[in-house]
Design a protein around this motif. Structure first.
Motif, PDB file in Angstrom:
ATOM      1  N   HIS A  18       0.850  -1.187   0.000  1.00 31.30           N
ATOM      2  CA  HIS A  18       0.000   0.000   0.000  1.00 31.30           C
ATOM      3  C   HIS A  18       0.890   1.243   0.000  1.00 31.30           C
ATOM      4  O   HIS A  18       2.103   1.151   0.174  1.00 31.30           O
ATOM      5  CB  HIS A  18      -0.913  -0.008   1.227  1.00 31.30           C
ATOM      6  N   HIS A  20       2.373   4.013   1.884  1.00 28.03           N
ATOM      7  CA  HIS A  20       2.576   4.258   3.310  1.00 28.03           C
ATOM      8  C   HIS A  20       2.110   5.663   3.693  1.00 28.03           C
ATOM      9  O   HIS A  20       2.273   6.610   2.939  1.00 28.03           O
ATOM     10  CB  HIS A  20       4.058   4.116   3.677  1.00 28.03           C
ATOM     11  N   CYS A  40       4.814   4.401   9.460  1.00 28.97           N
ATOM     12  CA  CYS A  40       3.567   4.312   8.710  1.00 28.97           C
ATOM     13  C   CYS A  40       2.434   3.990   9.668  1.00 28.97           C
ATOM     14  O   CYS A  40       2.541   3.061  10.470  1.00 28.97           O
ATOM     15  CB  CYS A  40       3.674   3.236   7.630  1.00 28.97           C
ATOM     16  N   GLY A  42      -0.370   2.879   8.751  1.00 23.45           N
ATOM     17  CA  GLY A  42      -1.127   1.743   8.231  1.00 23.45           C
ATOM     18  C   GLY A  42      -0.532   0.399   8.595  1.00 23.45           C
ATOM     19  O   GLY A  42      -1.247  -0.538   8.911  1.00 23.45           O
ATOM     20  N   CYS A  43       0.818   0.291   8.549  1.00 27.93           N
ATOM     21  CA  CYS A  43       1.429  -1.018   8.757  1.00 27.93           C
ATOM     22  C   CYS A  43       2.577  -0.970   9.767  1.00 27.93           C
ATOM     23  O   CYS A  43       3.230  -1.963   9.995  1.00 27.93           O
ATOM     24  CB  CYS A  43       1.933  -1.569   7.429  1.00 27.93           C
TER      25      CYS A  43
HETATM   26 ZN   LIG Z   1       2.557   1.226   5.447  1.00 26.01          ZN
END
Ligand SMILES: [Zn+2]
Length: 68
Positions: A18, A20, A40, A42-43
């Motif tokens: 994805h 970041h 990030c 998200g992750c």
């Molecule tokens: Zn990420």
């Protein structure tokens, strides 16, 4: 003649790849500029950026490091 078909990306790889959303965790002034440690949202991957001029976007000086 080469084919233009591309290999199908497995679903789990697509989920990891994805864009970041980096947020800065800390920053430190050095003689080369400001080193910014980013994560990030998200992750939870991490990266180190170097911002040499406040008018320019920072440069990634490390590859993103995935969460272990
Ligand atoms: Zn990420």
């Amino acid at each position: 003649m080469p084919t233009l078909r591309t290999r199908r990306i497995p679903h789990h790889t697509a989920a990891l790849a994805h864009e970041h959303a980096w947020v800065s965790e800390s920053r430190h002034r050095t003689t080369d500029g400001t080193v910014v440690y980013v994560r990030c949202t998200g992750c939870a991957a991490r990266r180190v950026d170097l911002q040499q001029d406040s008018q320019l976007p920072s440069i990634g000086i490390s590859r993103s490091i995935p969460r272990s």
